[in-house]
Design a protein around this motif. Sequence first.
Motif, PDB file in Angstrom:
ATOM      1  N   UNK A   7     -15.375 -11.555 139.838  1.00 23.70           N
ATOM      2  CA  UNK A   7     -16.161 -10.470 139.254  1.00 23.70           C
ATOM      3  C   UNK A   7     -16.582 -10.852 137.838  1.00 23.70           C
ATOM      4  N   UNK A   8     -15.661 -11.394 137.071  1.00 22.42           N
ATOM      5  CA  UNK A   8     -15.966 -11.811 135.698  1.00 22.42           C
ATOM      6  C   UNK A   8     -17.012 -12.918 135.703  1.00 22.42           C
ATOM      7  N   UNK A   9     -16.872 -13.879 136.594  1.00 18.96           N
ATOM      8  CA  UNK A   9     -17.840 -14.976 136.678  1.00 18.96           C
ATOM      9  C   UNK A   9     -19.219 -14.450 137.080  1.00 18.96           C
ATOM     10  N   UNK A  10     -19.252 -13.509 137.994  1.00 20.69           N
ATOM     11  CA  UNK A  10     -20.521 -12.922 138.429  1.00 20.69           C
ATOM     12  C   UNK A  10     -21.185 -12.169 137.281  1.00 20.69           C
ATOM     13  N   UNK A  11     -20.403 -11.410 136.553  1.00 20.21           N
ATOM     14  CA  UNK A  11     -20.949 -10.679 135.406  1.00 20.21           C
ATOM     15  C   UNK A  11     -21.475 -11.640 134.343  1.00 20.21           C
ATOM     16  N   UNK A  12     -20.723 -12.705 134.081  1.00 20.55           N
ATOM     17  CA  UNK A  12     -21.160 -13.684 133.089  1.00 20.55           C
ATOM     18  C   UNK A  12     -22.462 -14.352 133.542  1.00 20.55           C
ATOM     19  N   UNK A  13     -22.531 -14.716 134.811  1.00 20.01           N
ATOM     20  CA  UNK A  13     -23.743 -15.349 135.335  1.00 20.01           C
ATOM     21  C   UNK A  13     -24.934 -14.396 135.229  1.00 20.01           C
ATOM     22  N   UNK A  14     -24.707 -13.134 135.530  1.00 18.42           N
ATOM     23  CA  UNK A  14     -25.787 -12.143 135.436  1.00 18.42           C
ATOM     24  C   UNK A  14     -26.245 -11.976 133.997  1.00 18.42           C
ATOM     25  N   UNK A  15     -25.302 -11.965 133.087  1.00 19.00           N
ATOM     26  CA  UNK A  15     -25.635 -11.842 131.669  1.00 19.00           C
ATOM     27  C   UNK A  15     -26.409 -13.067 131.187  1.00 19.00           C
ATOM     28  N   UNK A  16     -25.993 -14.251 131.638  1.00 13.72           N
ATOM     29  CA  UNK A  16     -26.718 -15.473 131.279  1.00 13.72           C
ATOM     30  C   UNK A  16     -28.155 -15.415 131.795  1.00 13.72           C
ATOM     31  N   UNK A  17     -28.326 -14.947 133.008  1.00  7.61           N
ATOM     32  CA  UNK A  17     -29.665 -14.833 133.592  1.00  7.61           C
ATOM     33  C   UNK A  17     -30.498 -13.844 132.788  1.00  7.61           C
ATOM     34  N   UNK A  18     -29.914 -12.708 132.470  1.00  4.24           N
ATOM     35  CA  UNK A  18     -30.619 -11.680 131.707  1.00  4.24           C
ATOM     36  C   UNK A  18     -31.085 -12.218 130.360  1.00  4.24           C
ATOM     37  N   UNK A  19     -30.195 -12.892 129.649  1.00  6.22           N
ATOM     38  CA  UNK A  19     -30.585 -13.429 128.340  1.00  6.22           C
ATOM     39  C   UNK A  19     -31.584 -14.575 128.487  1.00  6.22           C
ATOM     40  N   UNK A  20     -31.446 -15.365 129.538  1.00  4.81           N
ATOM     41  CA  UNK A  20     -32.416 -16.432 129.781  1.00  4.81           C
ATOM     42  C   UNK A  20     -33.807 -15.873 130.028  1.00  4.81           C
ATOM     43  N   UNK A  21     -33.886 -14.812 130.825  1.00  5.41           N
ATOM     44  CA  UNK A  21     -35.185 -14.185 131.079  1.00  5.41           C
ATOM     45  C   UNK A  21     -35.726 -13.526 129.813  1.00  5.41           C
ATOM     46  N   UNK A  22     -34.835 -12.927 129.049  1.00  6.34           N
ATOM     47  CA  UNK A  22     -35.258 -12.333 127.782  1.00  6.34           C
ATOM     48  C   UNK A  22     -35.864 -13.374 126.863  1.00  6.34           C
ATOM     49  N   UNK A  23     -35.252 -14.555 126.805  1.00  7.52           N
ATOM     50  CA  UNK A  23     -35.791 -15.647 125.984  1.00  7.52           C
ATOM     51  C   UNK A  23     -37.165 -16.092 126.486  1.00  7.52           C
ATOM     52  N   UNK A  24     -37.349 -16.117 127.795  1.00  7.49           N
ATOM     53  CA  UNK A  24     -38.656 -16.503 128.357  1.00  7.49           C
ATOM     54  C   UNK A  24     -39.721 -15.475 127.983  1.00  7.49           C
ATOM     55  N   UNK A  25     -39.347 -14.205 127.986  1.00  6.98           N
ATOM     56  CA  UNK A  25     -40.292 -13.168 127.579  1.00  6.98           C
ATOM     57  C   UNK A  25     -40.663 -13.356 126.108  1.00  6.98           C
ATOM     58  N   UNK A  26     -39.670 -13.612 125.279  1.00  8.98           N
ATOM     59  CA  UNK A  26     -39.933 -13.815 123.847  1.00  8.98           C
ATOM     60  C   UNK A  26     -40.831 -15.041 123.646  1.00  8.98           C
ATOM     61  N   UNK A  27     -40.583 -16.121 124.387  1.00  8.30           N
ATOM     62  CA  UNK A  27     -41.439 -17.302 124.287  1.00  8.30           C
ATOM     63  C   UNK A  27     -42.872 -16.968 124.679  1.00  8.30           C
ATOM     64  N   UNK A  28     -43.038 -16.187 125.745  1.00 12.54           N
ATOM     65  CA  UNK A  28     -44.377 -15.779 126.157  1.00 12.54           C
ATOM     66  C   UNK A  28     -45.065 -14.945 125.089  1.00 12.54           C
ATOM     67  N   UNK A  29     -44.338 -14.030 124.481  1.00 15.45           N
ATOM     68  CA  UNK A  29     -44.899 -13.197 123.422  1.00 15.45           C
ATOM     69  C   UNK A  29     -45.258 -14.060 122.214  1.00 15.45           C
ATOM     70  N   UNK A  30     -44.422 -15.042 121.896  1.00 16.62           N
ATOM     71  CA  UNK A  30     -44.732 -15.962 120.787  1.00 16.62           C
ATOM     72  C   UNK A  30     -46.033 -16.709 121.057  1.00 16.62           C
ATOM     73  N   UNK A  31     -46.171 -17.224 122.274  1.00 12.66           N
ATOM     74  CA  UNK A  31     -47.394 -17.957 122.630  1.00 12.66           C
ATOM     75  C   UNK A  31     -48.608 -17.041 122.544  1.00 12.66           C
ATOM     76  N   UNK A  32     -48.447 -15.814 123.012  1.00 15.14           N
ATOM     77  CA  UNK A  32     -49.552 -14.859 122.953  1.00 15.14           C
ATOM     78  C   UNK A  32     -49.913 -14.535 121.504  1.00 15.14           C
TER      79      UNK A  32
END
Length: 186
Positions: A7-32
């Motif tokens: 459960x802890x590993x799953x939560x950590x993986x989900x959090x990593x994915x969430x922050x990774x996607x958040x970073x991609x959104x920020x990169x897209x906004x920076x490019x825009x």
Amino acid sequence: MLTPEQVTATRKASLDILFGLGNKVVEGVEKLAELNVQVTRSTLADSFDLAQKALSVKEPQDWLALQDSLAAPTAEKMQSYRRQLFDIVLSTQAEFAKVAQTQCEAYVRQMQSVVEDVAKNAPAGSEAVVAALDSAIKAAHTLVETVQKTSQQAVEVARSNLDMAAAAASGDTKRGSEPVSQAAKR
């Protein structure tokens, strides 16, 4: 059942994915933002040049010729902006699609593992139920792959349509400005 560590590993993986996607959104906004700053600077410079040229115009036909000389470059700049904007959105979307595909594949593997565990521990005579469950998982995976391929094809069609519209607009602008050029020469 999942262990607390799983459960802890799953939560950590989900959090990593969430922050990774958040970073991609920020990169897209920076490019825009960078693209918009470039366009703003270019527009200001073009406006200044136009104002300078307009101050030197003395005859109406010169004014028409000046306006005519701006039509095609302006249309091309607008199409370039749209294409760059589309590319930014597309690259951000592609990152999301990669994550979704990875997550889907992991989920399918996890579900197949569950089906295998169920099959090992299932009572005799339940093979048909296990086979149906396995078949449903494979069908769902096939559906996801089909949706992803269709989405990619839609993106390619949109890009092609954008390129064709840009070419058509550029041609129309050039053809539309020819009569004005002819009138200015008279």
